[in-house]
Each structure stands twice: as structure tokens, then as C-alpha cells.
Design a protein around this motif. Structure first.
Motif, PDB file in Angstrom:
ATOM      1  N   ILE A  11     -64.529  -1.452 -35.470  1.00  0.00           N
ATOM      2  CA  ILE A  11     -63.619   0.092 -35.707  1.00  0.00           C
ATOM      3  C   ILE A  11     -64.088   0.246 -37.246  1.00  0.00           C
ATOM      4  N   ASN A  12     -64.633   1.563 -37.377  1.00  0.00           N
ATOM      5  CA  ASN A  12     -64.568   2.173 -38.602  1.00  0.00           C
ATOM      6  C   ASN A  12     -63.483   3.049 -39.044  1.00  0.00           C
ATOM      7  N   VAL A  13     -62.950   2.977 -40.097  1.00  0.00           N
ATOM      8  CA  VAL A  13     -61.945   3.983 -40.703  1.00  0.00           C
ATOM      9  C   VAL A  13     -62.333   4.363 -41.748  1.00  0.00           C
ATOM     10  N   ASP A  14     -62.629   5.652 -41.916  1.00  0.00           N
ATOM     11  CA  ASP A  14     -63.177   6.240 -43.104  1.00  0.00           C
ATOM     12  C   ASP A  14     -64.033   5.732 -43.983  1.00  0.00           C
ATOM     13  N   GLY A  15     -64.876   4.955 -43.374  1.00  0.00           N
ATOM     14  CA  GLY A  15     -65.914   4.212 -43.888  1.00  0.00           C
ATOM     15  C   GLY A  15     -65.607   2.782 -44.209  1.00  0.00           C
ATOM     16  N   VAL A  16     -64.449   2.205 -43.733  1.00  0.00           N
ATOM     17  CA  VAL A  16     -64.040   0.768 -43.927  1.00  0.00           C
ATOM     18  C   VAL A  16     -64.208   0.240 -42.603  1.00  0.00           C
ATOM     19  N   GLU A  17     -65.087  -0.740 -42.450  1.00  0.00           N
ATOM     20  CA  GLU A  17     -65.396  -1.596 -41.189  1.00  0.00           C
ATOM     21  C   GLU A  17     -64.636  -2.592 -41.013  1.00  0.00           C
ATOM     22  N   PHE A  18     -64.210  -2.554 -39.776  1.00  0.00           N
ATOM     23  CA  PHE A  18     -63.277  -3.743 -39.275  1.00  0.00           C
ATOM     24  C   PHE A  18     -63.962  -4.380 -37.997  1.00  0.00           C
ATOM     25  N   ALA A  19     -64.824  -5.470 -38.500  1.00  0.00           N
ATOM     26  CA  ALA A  19     -65.529  -6.140 -37.351  1.00  0.00           C
ATOM     27  C   ALA A  19     -64.862  -7.034 -36.436  1.00  0.00           C
ATOM     28  N   ASP A  20     -65.210  -7.424 -35.449  1.00  0.00           N
ATOM     29  CA  ASP A  20     -64.603  -8.633 -34.494  1.00  0.00           C
ATOM     30  C   ASP A  20     -63.244  -8.153 -34.269  1.00  0.00           C
ATOM     31  N   VAL A  22     -54.979  -1.719 -44.915  1.00  0.00           N
ATOM     32  CA  VAL A  22     -54.423  -2.791 -44.163  1.00  0.00           C
ATOM     33  C   VAL A  22     -53.912  -2.077 -42.872  1.00  0.00           C
ATOM     34  N   VAL A  23     -53.920  -2.549 -41.556  1.00  0.00           N
ATOM     35  CA  VAL A  23     -53.626  -1.954 -40.419  1.00  0.00           C
ATOM     36  C   VAL A  23     -52.615  -3.026 -39.543  1.00  0.00           C
ATOM     37  N   PRO A  24     -51.368  -2.677 -39.775  1.00  0.00           N
ATOM     38  CA  PRO A  24     -50.507  -3.561 -38.954  1.00  0.00           C
ATOM     39  C   PRO A  24     -50.415  -3.285 -37.346  1.00  0.00           C
ATOM     40  N   LEU A  25     -50.396  -4.237 -36.596  1.00  0.00           N
ATOM     41  CA  LEU A  25     -50.264  -3.857 -35.197  1.00  0.00           C
ATOM     42  C   LEU A  25     -48.750  -4.540 -34.757  1.00  0.00           C
ATOM     43  N   THR A  44     -52.011  -8.431 -38.176  1.00  0.00           N
ATOM     44  CA  THR A  44     -52.513  -7.359 -39.338  1.00  0.00           C
ATOM     45  C   THR A  44     -54.076  -7.456 -39.196  1.00  0.00           C
ATOM     46  N   TYR A  45     -54.656  -6.317 -39.484  1.00  0.00           N
ATOM     47  CA  TYR A  45     -56.076  -6.299 -40.103  1.00  0.00           C
ATOM     48  C   TYR A  45     -56.104  -5.767 -41.406  1.00  0.00           C
ATOM     49  N   LYS A  46     -56.886  -6.296 -42.159  1.00  0.00           N
ATOM     50  CA  LYS A  46     -57.104  -5.753 -43.338  1.00  0.00           C
ATOM     51  C   LYS A  46     -58.632  -6.203 -43.920  1.00  0.00           C
ATOM     52  N   GLU A  47     -58.962  -5.022 -44.607  1.00  0.00           N
ATOM     53  CA  GLU A  47     -60.603  -5.074 -45.044  1.00  0.00           C
ATOM     54  C   GLU A  47     -60.601  -4.508 -46.361  1.00  0.00           C
ATOM     55  N   LEU A  48     -61.326  -4.898 -47.268  1.00  0.00           N
ATOM     56  CA  LEU A  48     -61.634  -4.453 -48.643  1.00  0.00           C
ATOM     57  C   LEU A  48     -62.409  -3.099 -48.516  1.00  0.00           C
ATOM     58  N   VAL A  49     -61.785  -2.263 -49.365  1.00  0.00           N
ATOM     59  CA  VAL A  49     -62.387  -0.757 -49.284  1.00  0.00           C
ATOM     60  C   VAL A  49     -63.561  -1.026 -50.346  1.00  0.00           C
ATOM     61  N   THR A  64     -63.888   3.280 -53.899  1.00  0.00           N
ATOM     62  CA  THR A  64     -63.563   4.643 -53.955  1.00  0.00           C
ATOM     63  C   THR A  64     -62.597   4.738 -52.697  1.00  0.00           C
ATOM     64  N   LEU A  65     -61.695   5.515 -52.834  1.00  0.00           N
ATOM     65  CA  LEU A  65     -60.642   5.981 -51.844  1.00  0.00           C
ATOM     66  C   LEU A  65     -60.974   7.200 -51.503  1.00  0.00           C
ATOM     67  N   THR A  66     -60.906   7.525 -49.987  1.00  0.00           N
ATOM     68  CA  THR A  66     -61.269   8.854 -49.446  1.00  0.00           C
ATOM     69  C   THR A  66     -59.781   9.404 -49.627  1.00  0.00           C
ATOM     70  N   PRO A  67     -59.746  10.897 -49.508  1.00  0.00           N
ATOM     71  CA  PRO A  67     -58.468  11.534 -49.719  1.00  0.00           C
ATOM     72  C   PRO A  67     -57.360  10.934 -48.585  1.00  0.00           C
ATOM     73  N   TRP A  68     -57.843  10.597 -47.459  1.00  0.00           N
ATOM     74  CA  TRP A  68     -56.760  10.070 -46.780  1.00  0.00           C
ATOM     75  C   TRP A  68     -56.199   8.802 -46.947  1.00  0.00           C
ATOM     76  N   MET A  69     -57.144   8.008 -47.301  1.00  0.00           N
ATOM     77  CA  MET A  69     -56.701   6.528 -48.184  1.00  0.00           C
ATOM     78  C   MET A  69     -55.529   6.871 -49.310  1.00  0.00           C
ATOM     79  N   SER A  70     -56.091   7.737 -50.313  1.00  0.00           N
ATOM     80  CA  SER A  70     -55.257   7.898 -51.294  1.00  0.00           C
ATOM     81  C   SER A  70     -53.890   8.275 -51.016  1.00  0.00           C
ATOM     82  N   ARG A  71     -53.813   9.032 -49.908  1.00  0.00           N
ATOM     83  CA  ARG A  71     -52.110   9.469 -49.060  1.00  0.00           C
ATOM     84  C   ARG A  71     -51.650   8.110 -48.757  1.00  0.00           C
TER      85      ARG A  71
END
Length: 150
Positions: free
Chosen positions: A82-91, A123-126, A131-136, A140-147
């Protein structure tokens, strides 16, 4: 809360269609069916269409509109990327994909900065303490991430 078991790529795509409708997101799906079409070829030989067990592997690439930009690549081996605004969560387990996407669109995902190791983490809590977390990457934070910074 246990995840409903999504036995196939198709059932995961169906679940994502329901989420896209729920959050009014555009969605496009590209299907690759057959071992000769899928990106991973673990259990089949070269030029084989069926896997060793006689099944037809099915992989799907899903793009969801809206903010944040999200793509989901579902693999025949019961996992996803899953890719969220350029941050990739593999596996990510295929069963967790709907909860993951829903969590992001319900505003539960957040960004936190750390001094050590330095950087921003998405960080994406379920439900149920998962919880899944990946380094950005590139920091650089996208406008969505900044919010989403907490």
C-alpha cells in the motif's frame, strides 16, 4: 475485532470498491491474471500460466482518488503493498487491507516526528492493537501528511 478473511484478490478488490463508495473516492483497478502476468513468480515455472497447485494467480493494482493519494497492489500470495502519498507499506496482509484503507480515510492515520531515529513516521492504526508505521523517506511531508502531524 478480527479481520474478515479475504480468500482471494477479487474479494479484496470488492472490499475496496465498497470503501471507495463509502468515502466517495474514484477507483481504478488493473487486473493481472495468470502466472505469466503477475509480478511475482514464486510457485510457477517460466512461461507457466497456472501456479503449481493448478490455480490461476490473480494480482490487482488499485488506485484510489482523493487525498491522500493511495495505491494498493494485491498479490496472489495473500499480501499487499500500500502506498500512501508516496510512503510505501510493504507486506501488509491482504486481510488487513480494508481496515488499513478505512483507517486512513477516517482520519486515524497520523504522522509523528522522532529525534531518534530522526525523521517523520506515518502511522496507521488498525482495530485491535495492530499498527503499521513507515519512515517518510526524504523527510518531506506532503500537504496531507502535514495536516496529520501529532
Amino acid at each position: 475485532m478480527a479481520h474478515p478473511h479475504l480468500p482471494t484478490t477479487e474479494s479484496a478488490v470488492t472490499a475496496l470498491r465498497e470503501i471507495a463508495r463509502e468515502f466517495n473516492l474514484e477507483m481504478t483497478v488493473t487486473d493481472d491474471i495468470g502466472a505469466d502476468q503477475t509480478s511475482r513468480r514464486i510457485s510457477s515455472g517460466a512461461f507457466a500460466v497456472l501456479d503449481a497447485d493448478g490455480t490461476l494467480p490473480h494480482e490487482a493494482f488499485v488506485e484510489l482518488g482523493g487525498s491522500p493519494a493511495m495505491t494498493v497492489q494485491l498479490f496472489p500470495e495473500d499480501d499487499a503493498k500500500i502506498n500512501v502519498d508516496g510512503v510505501e507499506f510493504a507486506d501488509v496482509p491482504r486481510d488487513a487491507v480494508p481496515a488499513f484503507v478505512r483507517s486512513v480515510h477516517r482520519g486515524l492515520a497520523y504522522v509523528k516526528g522522532k529525534f531518534f531515529p530522526p525523521g517523520w513516521w506515518l502511522v496507521v492504526p488498525l482495530p485491535g492493537d495492530e499498527t503499521y508505521k513507515e519512515l517518510v523517506l526524504r523527510g518531506t511531508l506532503t500537504p496531507w501528511m502535514s495536516r496529520q502531524v501529532r
